[in-house]
Design a protein around this motif. Structure first.
Motif, mmCIF file in Angstrom:
data_model
loop_
_atom_site.group_PDB
_atom_site.id
_atom_site.type_symbol
_atom_site.label_atom_id
_atom_site.label_comp_id
_atom_site.label_asym_id
_atom_site.label_seq_id
_atom_site.Cartn_x
_atom_site.Cartn_y
_atom_site.Cartn_z
ATOM 1 N N LYS A 273 1.232 -1.031 0.392
ATOM 2 C CA LYS A 273 0.141 0.099 0.264
ATOM 3 C C LYS A 273 0.521 1.211 -0.062
ATOM 4 O O LYS A 273 0.425 2.469 -0.058
ATOM 5 N N LEU A 274 2.574 0.722 -0.037
ATOM 6 C CA LEU A 274 3.233 2.329 -0.149
ATOM 7 C C LEU A 274 2.763 2.659 -1.013
ATOM 8 O O LEU A 274 4.421 2.229 -2.312
ATOM 9 N N VAL A 275 2.461 3.118 -2.447
ATOM 10 C CA VAL A 275 2.092 3.356 -3.135
ATOM 11 C C VAL A 275 3.009 4.322 -3.750
ATOM 12 O O VAL A 275 3.878 4.176 -5.788
ATOM 13 N N LYS A 276 4.392 5.367 -3.441
ATOM 14 C CA LYS A 276 4.645 6.014 -4.202
ATOM 15 C C LYS A 276 6.508 5.008 -4.006
ATOM 16 O O LYS A 276 7.586 5.411 -4.393
ATOM 17 N N LEU A 277 6.291 3.976 -3.555
ATOM 18 C CA LEU A 277 7.455 3.380 -3.030
ATOM 19 C C LEU A 277 8.221 2.975 -4.713
ATOM 20 O O LEU A 277 7.852 2.407 -5.453
ATOM 21 N N GLN A 278 9.745 3.428 -4.563
ATOM 22 C CA GLN A 278 11.021 3.208 -5.755
ATOM 23 C C GLN A 278 11.464 1.978 -5.154
ATOM 24 O O GLN A 278 11.942 1.559 -6.468
ATOM 25 N N GLU A 279 11.455 1.877 -4.276
ATOM 26 C CA GLU A 279 13.154 1.198 -3.882
ATOM 27 C C GLU A 279 13.214 0.274 -2.636
ATOM 28 O O GLU A 279 12.268 1.134 -1.906
#
Length: 425
Positions: A273-279
């Motif tokens: 649910k951490l929709v902005k996660l890139q790494e």
């Protein structure tokens, strides 16, 4: 420039740099055509030019001589706002010496000392007298001792970087007082104890790096209140226990780096649910259970590192549809089943894809045609080649990739018999 200010500046330059004869070459260092690289001047209310910035270290700025020591005279420059020392104190040991009497009237907003292997000793508590300081960078030195509690009374601080030193002790709970803090980096020290729950009071915090210390306990529940947090690195500590229940509230989080901690828990479903996660880096931490399917919904994900854990089950089908991912490492787990990644995905990642060490995984023939070129460490379903990769999944009663259990056992017995025959003289 006032004569007293010019004299203080020349003393600093003579003690720091042997590049030029500063008094002779630049008698009026703030005048147009006479200023040197690494100095900036501004006109104050008295209509005089005053030194506002000094940079020392590498070209084009003045380089520092081997005998250079920290010049406490910088605090005598009443209009100085920024000073940077980069790779300056390299041979002669020196300490960060300050005088509270000089600091109280200082307008200094940035103090940066980086990569100075001869800068040793403790951080002086008196540095907290710099009431206008917004950026304090004391990184990659050899500073020792505890972090002075007084630093956490510097309400103007926006960035605090004490990384890559030899600091010890706990992170003071008074960290909550730094209400304007945007970046906190205490990584690569020898800090111990818990992450203070008061860290949740830093409502403007965007970067938190506590990696490579000896911190214990868990991530405090209060972390969920850090609505602006975009970067969190806690890797290489001794953290354990569950993630905060409100982890999914970190909707600004783009980088979550937590490798090398003895977590030994299932991966939390909130990660999806951490929709902005890139790494997302959670390697070598004893995670168990399956990879949450929600991770395949992280459309911005570029790096997923889950290697060297105890993950079971199959690879989520949706991972192959993540268009931004360029690094995927699921090696050395207990994953099984057919790899759900098509040839175009394999080609795009190339050697940035590692699935090796998962004995229950196998590739479909269409995938295998390309995987041979990149060596992702998984065999073809139904192949006897590299038999160690084609073992039954840990939690299933049938052999992988289309073999019936009796046929699989028969094949294993034949292979065993051949080995025995070859061993005979």
């Amino acid at each position: 420039m006032l004569p007293s200010e010019a004299e203080a500046l020349f003393k600093i330059m003579d003690s720091m740099s042997a590049d030029k004869s500063w008094r002779i070459s630049y008698p009026n260092p703030c005048n147009t055509g006479s200023s040197w690289p690494g100095i900036e001047c501004k006109t104050a209310q008295d209509d005089h030019l005053h030194v506002s910035r000094l940079d020392f270290g590498t070209s084009p700025y003045p380089t520092c001589k081997g005998t250079a020591t920290f010049p406490h005279e910088i605090f005598s420059l009443p209009y100085l706002q920024s000073v940077v020392f980069f790779k300056c104190f390299t041979r002669t040991k020196t300490t960060l010496s300050v005088s509270p009497n000089r600091l109280s009237m200082s307008l200094l907003e940035q103090l940066s000392l980086r990569s100075n292997p001869a800068l040793v000793g403790p951080i002086p508590p008196q540095i907290s007298s710099l009431k206008s300081l917004q950026i304090l960078t004391l990184s990659q030195n050899v500073l020792t001792g505890h972090i002075p509690i007084q630093i956490f009374g510097m309400n103007s601080l926006v960035h605090l970087d004490l990384s890559y030193n030899m600091l010890t002790g706990a992170i003071p709970c008074q960290v909550e007082n730094l209400k304007n803090l945007v970046g906190l980096d205490l990584s690569f020290n020898s800090l111990t104890g818990y992450i203070p729950h008061t860290i949740g009071q830093l409502g403007l915090l965007q970067k938190l790096d506590l990696s490579s210390n000896s911190l214990t306990g868990g991530i405090p529940e209060s972390i969920e209140t850090l609505n602006s947090l975009a970067f969190m690195a806690l890797s290489n500590n001794k953290l354990s226990g569950n993630f905060p229940k409100g982890l999914e509230k970190l909707q600004s989080l783009q980088y979550l780096i937590m490798d090398d901690n003895p977590m030994y828990i299932p991966l939390p479903t909130q990660l999806g649910k951490l929709v902005k996660l890139q790494e997302l880096r959670l390697a070598n931490s004893g995670y168990s259970g399956t990879i949450p399917s929600g991770i395949s919904q992280l459309l911005n994900l570029s790096t997923l590192s889950l290697q060297n854990n105890r993950l079971t089950g199959e690879i989520p089908v949706g991972l192959g549809s993540l268009s931004h991912i360029y690094h995927l490492n699921l090696s050395r787990n207990l994953l099984g089943g057919v790899v759900p990644l098509d040839p175009s995905f394999l080609k795009r990642l190339g050697r940035n894809l590692d699935l090796s060490g998962n004995h229950g995984l196998c590739l479909s023939p269409s995938e295998a045609a390309y995987s041979v070129k990149i060596g992702i460490g998984v065999s073809v379903c139904g192949s006897n080649k590299n038999a160690s990769f084609i073992q039954p999944p840990q939690n299933k009663s049938q052999a992988p990739c289309g073999f019936s259990k009796p046929f699989f056992l028969l094949g294993a017995l034949i292979v065993h018999g051949l080995h025995q025959a070859m061993a005979l003289p």
